[in-house]
Write an enzyme that holds these catalytic residues in place. Structure first.
Site, PDB file in Angstrom:
ATOM      1  CE1 TYR A 253       8.878  42.257 -34.841  1.00  0.00           C
ATOM      2  CE2 TYR A 253       7.055  42.457 -36.382  1.00  0.00           C
ATOM      3  CZ  TYR A 253       8.215  42.961 -35.837  1.00  0.00           C
ATOM      4  OH  TYR A 253       8.713  44.167 -36.280  1.00  0.00           O
TER       5      TYR A 253
ATOM      6  CB  SER B  52       5.922  46.766 -36.372  1.00  0.00           C
ATOM      7  OG  SER B  52       5.556  46.050 -37.535  1.00  0.00           O
TER       8      SER B  52
END
Length: 264
Positions: A157, A144
């Site tokens: 995250y 990501s």
């Protein structure tokens, strides 16, 4: 189209929806065979039927939560027995929960690391010896942009995706000695059901909706990169540019982007 995928055997985790499903369809379109892994057997079977109707490729499904580490070897052993060889592993299984660090539940933090990091590592370890022995293969880890530029309300995250990038970068150098390719994929927000868990309030989606990536576009970029030496797939380019600037001038980026970052 990527002719190099034709008749290759491709494993995709987290394949029952989102970019996992789109990548599976793209592989099949290119003539690749599929071993699809996800938690939902029902959704996997529906995808298998869809692919079988449209394409003349082999498709098998395997129900697995990659955080159930003790079950990973058995599933991958079954895949290898069924397909005889594994050419590609796409580690796509993952999820996020957006909370500030002082409010985040430890269960959510552990869950993200179990799936996003340790599950990815567990699956990778199952295919590496096989690929190294054959001196061929491609491992793709879906990371990501959060792994490059952490923002408020996503500390856990972002930490999990930083870990994925660290693992991937090291693995790339190790695997290159055996002719195995390793690619990280670093997308920004994608228009999938990811945010039904990550952003229960819907506020983040509302704020960034116009910037969200089309999952079909992401899938095309990933599958077209297979069996190339592409180090990273970064989407969108402008967001990756911001991540690159952050590496050079983090204090300036944090100051200028403070208001935008808090839109989660």
């Amino acid at each position: 189209m990527n002719a190099k995928i034709n008749n290759k055997n491709v494993i995709i985790t987290g394949a029952s929806g989102g970019i996992g499903e789109k990548m599976a369809l793209r592989v099949a379109e290119n003539g690749g065979n599929l071993a699809l892994i996800a938690r939902s057997a029902e959704r996997l079977e529906a995808l298998k039927e869809k692919i079988s109707r449209q394409f003349q490729v082999k498709v098998e499904t395997y129900r697995l939560d990659v955080s159930e580490f003790e079950k990973v070897p058995k599933v991958f052993s079954s895949i290898l027995e069924e397909f005889q060889s594994i050419d590609v592993l796409i580690n796509n299984a993952g999820y996020g929960v957006f909370d500030e660090a002082h409010e985040a539940r430890f269960e959510d933090i552990k869950g993200m690391f179990d799936v996003n990091v340790l599950g990815l590592v567990a699956c990778t370890q199952q295919v590496l010896p096989h690929m190294r022995e054959r001196r061929s293969g491609h491992i793709v880890n879906i990371a990501s942009q959060a792994g490059k530029l952490a923002t408020p309300k996503s500390s856990a995250y972002a930490a999990s995706k930083h870990a994925v990038l660290g693992f991937t970068n090291s693995l790339r150098m190790e695997a290159s000695q055996s002719g195995v390719y390793v690619t990280s994929v670093n997308p920004g927000p994608i228009a999938t059901n990811f945010f039904s868990i990550a952003d229960k309030s819907g506020s983040y989606v509302k704020n960034v909706e116009k910037f969200m990536l089309d999952p079909e576009r992401v899938a095309v970029k990933v599958i077209d990169a297979l069996f190339t030496r592409k180090r990273e797939v970064n989407l969108p380019r402008w967001m990756n540019f911001g991540s690159a600037i952050y590496q050079l001038a983090p204090r300036i980026v944090e100051r200028l982007g403070k208001n935008a970052f808090y839109k989660k």
